[in-house]
Scaffold this motif. Sequence first.
Motif, PDB file in Angstrom:
ATOM      1  N   GLN A 160       2.020 -33.677  -2.370  1.00  0.00           N
ATOM      2  CA  GLN A 160       1.694 -33.285  -3.736  1.00  0.00           C
ATOM      3  C   GLN A 160       2.274 -31.908  -4.083  1.00  0.00           C
ATOM      4  O   GLN A 160       2.733 -31.687  -5.209  1.00  0.00           O
ATOM      5  N   ARG A 169       5.962 -32.246  -4.812  1.00  0.00           N
ATOM      6  CA  ARG A 169       6.183 -32.889  -6.113  1.00  0.00           C
ATOM      7  C   ARG A 169       5.945 -31.918  -7.268  1.00  0.00           C
ATOM      8  O   ARG A 169       6.787 -31.795  -8.164  1.00  0.00           O
ATOM      9  N   ILE A 221      -2.877 -31.933  -7.624  1.00  0.00           N
ATOM     10  CA  ILE A 221      -2.874 -31.692  -6.181  1.00  0.00           C
ATOM     11  C   ILE A 221      -4.296 -31.646  -5.638  1.00  0.00           C
ATOM     12  O   ILE A 221      -4.651 -32.359  -4.698  1.00  0.00           O
TER      13      ILE A 221
END
Length: 375
Positions: free
Chosen positions: A349, A352, A328
């Motif tokens: 990010q 995810r 990230i």
Amino acid sequence: MSSPDETATKVANAAPAPAGWAGSALRTGLALIATFAIGLAGGHVARLLHFPLPYMTGALLTTAALGLAGVPVRSVWQARAAGQFVTGTAIGTSFTPALLLTILTLLPMLVLGAAISVAIGAAGALILMRLVKVDSRTAFLAAMPGGVIEMANVAQRVGADPLPIMVLQTMRVGLSVTVAPFLATLLAEHGTAQEIARAEVMSDVMSWLTIAMLMAASFAGGFALWLIRLPNCWFLGSIVTVAIIGALGVAEGRVPDVILVLAQVIIGVSIGTQYRHEFLTRLLRLLLSSLVTVPFALAATGVIAVVYALLLTLPVPTMFLALAPAGIAEMALTGKVLGLDAALITGFQVVRILMVTLGAAAACRLFERLVGRSP
């Protein structure tokens, strides 16, 4: 014949060491300073060579090359938390109420993007099982776009082999962080990037007093998430805290460039020092397999990024970094330095990494039922 690490250990043990913890702390501190200096020098060379995101890629490549060559560089993986903390503070001010609303509106697309990343990782696991002799659980966790430590922890819970997972996850992060800035630069729509970058340059630089206050608030947010053991706690805690402050209009402007340089070097060094000479000897087959699975994941991500960019009318490089199978903080910092929408990249990010980390064990067992356990 002793390895370089063993030889260094023998020499250190033979030499008269300062008594107590103070001597150990002094040696550790000097080693960390030396490693950071090497990374900073590598970043400076990369800047002279006009690398994108030079201080991160240069520091990573320099320390990784030394580690692969057998030089006992000091591992500073824990320093990655400091890099994430600094990055979160720098990017948090990019969040505005309008942007937060946009991210909430796009939440279904964020979740879908995370699910696609898991599917790409599963496909990479199938490729990995053909290249090296690993079982399905190990292959799945090694190919997932999650954190090195997080996936190794999941491996202990599901009975997978942590060594291939840590090696392949290290290679995934290192290769992705090195390659992604180059690809994003190639894909960049220069007009958009320059327009955003110009707005950054024209905005006022924060005073160091404001920076110190934001750092203190960031530390409090990161520490709070660390207490509940949330993945990427220092980055998420700092960015959430500073985003709230920025959205309220309490702190405006951009952080000094030296802070972004500092974050780049810390993150680059923390990744690069994980590379060891045994990657080229005992673990060579695993290393070579990563040179297949990681480019596959990046290429598949690039295709999905183009589709997302067309659907959402957003720049391709922004979507590529938003969906890239890397860390990230690294991808958000890449977007920030390249003049892209770092806050939107962070939103994708974060979703995810949370989905992968929280669902990795269940998804691993499902993958095993579908393809079988044996390599």
